[in-house]
Design an enzyme around this catalytic site. Structure first.
Site, PDB file in Angstrom:
ATOM      1  N   THR A 152       0.814  -1.218   0.000  1.00 33.62           N
ATOM      2  CA  THR A 152       0.000   0.000   0.000  1.00 33.62           C
ATOM      3  C   THR A 152       0.851   1.274   0.000  1.00 33.62           C
ATOM      4  OG1 THR A 152      -1.534   1.288   1.369  1.00 33.62           O
ATOM      5  CG2 THR A 152      -0.140  -0.267   2.533  1.00 33.62           C
ATOM      6  N   ASP A 153       0.256   2.359  -0.475  1.00 34.29           N
ATOM      7  CA  ASP A 153       0.918   3.674  -0.407  1.00 34.29           C
ATOM      8  C   ASP A 153       1.183   4.095   1.040  1.00 34.29           C
ATOM      9  OD1 ASP A 153      -1.737   4.169   0.346  1.00 34.29           O
ATOM     10  OD2 ASP A 153      -2.044   5.814  -1.067  1.00 34.29           O
ATOM     11  N   GLU A 154       0.447   3.498   1.992  1.00 35.34           N
ATOM     12  CA  GLU A 154       0.577   3.949   3.385  1.00 35.34           C
ATOM     13  C   GLU A 154       1.938   3.619   3.985  1.00 35.34           C
ATOM     14  OE1 GLU A 154      -2.705   3.585   5.961  1.00 35.34           O
ATOM     15  OE2 GLU A 154      -4.171   3.781   4.348  1.00 35.34           O
ATOM     16  N   TYR A 176      -1.534  -0.674  11.105  1.00 38.60           N
ATOM     17  CA  TYR A 176      -1.854  -1.256   9.796  1.00 38.60           C
ATOM     18  C   TYR A 176      -0.686  -1.107   8.840  1.00 38.60           C
ATOM     19  CZ  TYR A 176      -3.481  -1.324   4.956  1.00 38.60           C
ATOM     20  OH  TYR A 176      -3.582  -1.563   3.603  1.00 38.60           O
ATOM     21  N   LYS A 180       1.967  -3.779   7.085  1.00 33.15           N
ATOM     22  CA  LYS A 180       2.105  -3.906   5.625  1.00 33.15           C
ATOM     23  C   LYS A 180       3.568  -3.737   5.216  1.00 33.15           C
ATOM     24  CE  LYS A 180      -0.611  -4.479   2.971  1.00 33.15           C
ATOM     25  NZ  LYS A 180      -1.162  -5.789   2.481  1.00 33.15           N
ATOM     26  N   HIS A 302      -3.362  10.396  12.268  1.00 30.15           N
ATOM     27  CA  HIS A 302      -3.960  10.461  10.923  1.00 30.15           C
ATOM     28  C   HIS A 302      -2.963  10.994   9.886  1.00 30.15           C
ATOM     29  CE1 HIS A 302      -7.972  11.601   8.741  1.00 30.15           C
ATOM     30  NE2 HIS A 302      -7.156  10.901   7.982  1.00 30.15           N
TER      31      HIS A 302
HETATM   32  P1  NAD Z   1     -10.469  -6.408   2.402  1.00 29.01           P
HETATM   33  O1  NAD Z   1     -10.414  -6.202   3.872  1.00 29.01           O
HETATM   34  O2  NAD Z   1     -11.704  -6.053   1.663  1.00 29.01           O
HETATM   35  O3  NAD Z   1     -10.152  -7.922   2.048  1.00 29.01           O
HETATM   36  C1  NAD Z   1      -9.199  -8.695   2.723  1.00 29.01           C
HETATM   37  C2  NAD Z   1      -9.519 -10.158   2.473  1.00 29.01           C
HETATM   38  O4  NAD Z   1      -8.508 -10.955   3.094  1.00 29.01           O
HETATM   39  C3  NAD Z   1     -10.860 -10.607   3.061  1.00 29.01           C
HETATM   40  O5  NAD Z   1     -11.545 -11.416   2.132  1.00 29.01           O
HETATM   41  C4  NAD Z   1     -10.458 -11.419   4.292  1.00 29.01           C
HETATM   42  O6  NAD Z   1     -11.400 -12.416   4.635  1.00 29.01           O
HETATM   43  C5  NAD Z   1      -9.135 -11.996   3.829  1.00 29.01           C
HETATM   44  N1  NAD Z   1      -8.242 -12.360   4.937  1.00 29.01           N
HETATM   45  C6  NAD Z   1      -7.899 -11.587   6.013  1.00 29.01           C
HETATM   46  N2  NAD Z   1      -7.063 -12.270   6.808  1.00 29.01           N
HETATM   47  C7  NAD Z   1      -6.853 -13.489   6.225  1.00 29.01           C
HETATM   48  C8  NAD Z   1      -6.068 -14.613   6.557  1.00 29.01           C
HETATM   49  N3  NAD Z   1      -5.317 -14.649   7.675  1.00 29.01           N
HETATM   50  N4  NAD Z   1      -6.071 -15.681   5.725  1.00 29.01           N
HETATM   51  C9  NAD Z   1      -6.833 -15.657   4.597  1.00 29.01           C
HETATM   52  N5  NAD Z   1      -7.606 -14.618   4.241  1.00 29.01           N
HETATM   53  C10 NAD Z   1      -7.607 -13.541   5.042  1.00 29.01           C
HETATM   54  O7  NAD Z   1      -9.213  -5.622   1.829  1.00 29.01           O
HETATM   55  P2  NAD Z   1      -8.979  -4.903   0.428  1.00 29.01           P
HETATM   56  O8  NAD Z   1      -9.372  -3.484   0.557  1.00 29.01           O
HETATM   57  O9  NAD Z   1      -9.537  -5.745  -0.656  1.00 29.01           O
HETATM   58  O10 NAD Z   1      -7.394  -4.943   0.382  1.00 29.01           O
HETATM   59  C11 NAD Z   1      -6.724  -6.046  -0.229  1.00 29.01           C
HETATM   60  C12 NAD Z   1      -5.221  -5.821  -0.111  1.00 29.01           C
HETATM   61  O11 NAD Z   1      -4.884  -4.591  -0.755  1.00 29.01           O
HETATM   62  C13 NAD Z   1      -4.744  -5.682   1.324  1.00 29.01           C
HETATM   63  O12 NAD Z   1      -3.506  -6.339   1.413  1.00 29.01           O
HETATM   64  C14 NAD Z   1      -4.575  -4.191   1.527  1.00 29.01           C
HETATM   65  O13 NAD Z   1      -3.581  -3.908   2.468  1.00 29.01           O
HETATM   66  C15 NAD Z   1      -4.162  -3.756   0.135  1.00 29.01           C
HETATM   67  N6  NAD Z   1      -4.512  -2.369  -0.240  1.00 29.01           N
HETATM   68  C16 NAD Z   1      -5.783  -1.908  -0.081  1.00 29.01           C
HETATM   69  C17 NAD Z   1      -6.108  -0.625  -0.496  1.00 29.01           C
HETATM   70  C18 NAD Z   1      -7.497  -0.061  -0.323  1.00 29.01           C
HETATM   71  O14 NAD Z   1      -7.676   1.161  -0.489  1.00 29.01           O
HETATM   72  N7  NAD Z   1      -8.512  -0.862  -0.027  1.00 29.01           N
HETATM   73  C19 NAD Z   1      -5.120   0.195  -1.058  1.00 29.01           C
HETATM   74  C20 NAD Z   1      -3.811  -0.326  -1.194  1.00 29.01           C
HETATM   75  C21 NAD Z   1      -3.534  -1.609  -0.800  1.00 29.01           C
HETATM   76  O1  TDX Z   2     -15.425   7.734   9.066  1.00 31.13           O
HETATM   77  C1  TDX Z   2     -14.429   8.144   8.445  1.00 31.13           C
HETATM   78  N1  TDX Z   2     -14.204   9.493   8.386  1.00 31.13           N
HETATM   79  C2  TDX Z   2     -13.131  10.037   7.747  1.00 31.13           C
HETATM   80  O2  TDX Z   2     -12.973  11.269   7.739  1.00 31.13           O
HETATM   81  C3  TDX Z   2     -13.508   7.273   7.776  1.00 31.13           C
HETATM   82  C4  TDX Z   2     -13.708   5.779   7.802  1.00 31.13           C
HETATM   83  C5  TDX Z   2     -12.421   7.832   7.137  1.00 31.13           C
HETATM   84  N2  TDX Z   2     -12.227   9.171   7.138  1.00 31.13           N
HETATM   85  C6  TDX Z   2     -11.035   9.728   6.462  1.00 31.13           C
HETATM   86  C7  TDX Z   2      -9.715   9.102   6.891  1.00 31.13           C
HETATM   87  C8  TDX Z   2      -8.870   9.196   5.644  1.00 31.13           C
HETATM   88  O3  TDX Z   2      -8.276  10.492   5.560  1.00 31.13           O
HETATM   89  O4  TDX Z   2     -11.148   9.415   5.078  1.00 31.13           O
HETATM   90  C9  TDX Z   2      -9.875   9.065   4.514  1.00 31.13           C
HETATM   91  C10 TDX Z   2      -9.974   7.663   3.961  1.00 31.13           C
HETATM   92  O5  TDX Z   2     -10.116   6.792   5.056  1.00 31.13           O
HETATM   93  P1  TDX Z   2     -10.247   5.198   4.863  1.00 31.13           P
HETATM   94  O6  TDX Z   2     -11.337   4.913   3.891  1.00 31.13           O
HETATM   95  O7  TDX Z   2     -10.312   4.572   6.209  1.00 31.13           O
HETATM   96  O8  TDX Z   2      -8.886   4.873   4.100  1.00 31.13           O
HETATM   97  P2  TDX Z   2      -7.337   5.106   4.506  1.00 31.13           P
HETATM   98  O9  TDX Z   2      -7.158   5.177   5.958  1.00 31.13           O
HETATM   99  O10 TDX Z   2      -6.840   6.249   3.690  1.00 31.13           O
HETATM  100  O11 TDX Z   2      -6.717   3.703   3.992  1.00 31.13           O
HETATM  101  C11 TDX Z   2      -7.141   3.084   2.745  1.00 31.13           C
HETATM  102  O12 TDX Z   2      -6.198   3.306   1.734  1.00 31.13           O
HETATM  103  C12 TDX Z   2      -4.968   2.624   1.811  1.00 31.13           C
HETATM  104  C13 TDX Z   2      -7.384   1.587   2.930  1.00 31.13           C
HETATM  105  O13 TDX Z   2      -8.337   1.380   3.960  1.00 31.13           O
HETATM  106  C14 TDX Z   2      -6.114   0.854   3.188  1.00 31.13           C
HETATM  107  O14 TDX Z   2      -6.366  -0.552   3.244  1.00 31.13           O
HETATM  108  C15 TDX Z   2      -5.158   1.144   2.070  1.00 31.13           C
HETATM  109  O15 TDX Z   2      -3.916   0.537   2.293  1.00 31.13           O
END
Ligand code: NAD
Ligand code: TDX
Length: 371
Positions: A152-154, A176, A180, A302
């Protein structure tokens, strides 16, 4: 899987078999749906623990089509369990690891699962790949498996100005993002130490259909549909670069096919915006008033801004396709049309989670001036 001769030799073709861990989650299920829907013979095994964020319904479209269903195997299990992982990796050409706990707010209250899945789980997958690489070297299988770690970018931490490049220092600031960073560093250590074929992607904030309603965009859409308050953290001027889920899944597949072993690739979005602007657009699309927005206590630690430099991935031939305006409108429409899906996701432990995360915050909230 598709090959693109202009980019060099694709590693996986029709008939390849992928292990997609976390494939029942938001981004993983998009990756699985899009590859299987191409009907090119690719087979996928999904290994997923089905945590609160995992959902078999995310794969229902595949299971409804016998030809695709035939090429999908679903295994309920934990990536941190070597007895489950070992035999699955024996049979595949690549492992694409989406599995993680993915919500920053939950990592603040309850970090342990983040570490178990994000570090131990990644280690178990890597050890299984290492065994397969040894078997390949001994002629017991044709090629070693490729391992793609979805990061992730984080991991760069908060970036006040400029754009993060892949060789910038990692400064994760939440449990988190620290988990990662640990997971991807471990994966890269297996490239250096054991010569494993490892690639890493660092994607930016992703949005789209099947996004769990705990995250900003789906939370605010679903709350607004129900005329419930929208809890905006702090001043709402934090900036994120939004990436449509289909572009994120496509970029991961592109790196799987064409990425160079040992390399990391940023996956930027198409629109860097302050949260307030995202909320304004959502409310416009939904026809709901700004008065729903409440300013609440900020998330501890944050990150103010994430922004990625995408030069390296562009050099590999990848382009982002979905504009934010188009993607956001389609996402709002999807949530409007799939109420049963998100109401089910907002059940189980949802009310407890919501109360813990937002109860006191909303009670002490103030009017979020602006709009
Ligand atoms: P998500 O939470 O929707 O999905 C995660 C999945 O992993 C779920 O299906 C969960 O059941 C499964 N899982 C969790 N722990 C497990 C384990 N121990 N064994 C097997 N399965 C397990 O997450 P997402 O948003 O789809 O993110 C997917 C990946 O992308 C993650 O690695 C996350 O860090 C990364 N990512 C997400 C974002 C974002 O904005 N959502 C951005 C950048 C990177
Ligand atoms: O209730 C809220 N109010 C609010 O102001 C929530 C849930 C979020 N926020 C803000 C926090 C962040 O600045 O919105 C922005 C986005 O928040 P999230 O949706 O929780 O995402 P973020 O924390 O940026 O992380 C996401 O992007 C990178 C994904 O959840 C991660 O899995 C990914 O790695």
């Amino acid at each position: 899987m598709t090959a693109d001769p202009a980019r060099g030799r694709a590693r996986f073709g029709p008939g390849s078999h992928l292990l997609v861990t976390g494939g029942a989650g938001f981004i993983g299920s998009c990756f699985v749906r899009e590859i299987l829907a191409r009907h090119d013979g690719t087979r996928i095994t999904v290994l997923d623990k089905l945590t609160y964020a995992g959902n078999r319904a995310n794969l229902a479209a595949i299971e409804a089509d016998p030809e695709q269903a035939d090429r999908l195997r679903f295994v309920l299990g934990d990536i941190a369990d070597p007895a489950v992982v070992g035999p699955l990796v024996e049979d595949v050409d690549a492992v694409v690891n989406f599995a993680a706990e993915s919500h920053v707010d939950r990592s603040i209250h309850d970090p342990e699962a983040f570490l178990v899945t994000g570090v131990i789980g990644v280690h178990v997958l890597l050890e299984a790949c290492r065994r397969e690489a040894t078997r390949a070297a001994a002629g017991q299988r044709a090629t070693p498996p490729r391992f793609l770690q979805v990061s992730t970018d984080e991991v760069y931490g908060s970036v006040e100005t400029g754009h993060s490049r892949e060789d910038d220092r990692l400064e994760p600031r939440s449990p988190y993002s620290a988990a990662k960073a640990a997971g991807e560093l471990l994966a890269r250590s297996y490239f250096v130490t054991h010569g494993l074929d490892v690639v890493v992607t660092r994607g930016s904030n992703t949005y789209g259909p099947y996004h769990h309603p705990e995250k900003l965009i789906p939370l605010f859409i679903t709350n607004a549909i129900d005329d419930r308050p929208l809890p905006l953290y702090g001043d709402g001027l934090q900036r994120r670069d939004w990436l449509h889920v289909s572009d994120h899944a496509g970029a991961i597949e592109h790196v799987l096919q064409f990425g160079h072993p040992g390399e990391v690739y940023n996956v930027p979005g198409s629109a860097e915006l302050p949260n307030r602007d995202v909320v304004t657009r959502l409310l416009d699309l939904l026809g709901k008033p700004w008065s729903l927005v409440r300013q609440v206590d900020d998330r501890p630690g944050h990150d103010r801004r994430y922004a990625l430099d995408g030069t390296k991935l562009r050099g590999l031939g990848w382009r982002n396709r979905m504009s934010f305006d188009e993607g956001l409108a389609a996402t709002v429409a999807w949530f409007g049309a799939n109420e049963a899906w998100w109401r089910a996701a907002r059940s189980g432990d949802w009310d407890d989670y919501y109360e813990r995360q937002y109860g006191a915050r909303l009670a002490g909230s103030v009017d979020a001036a602006g709009g």
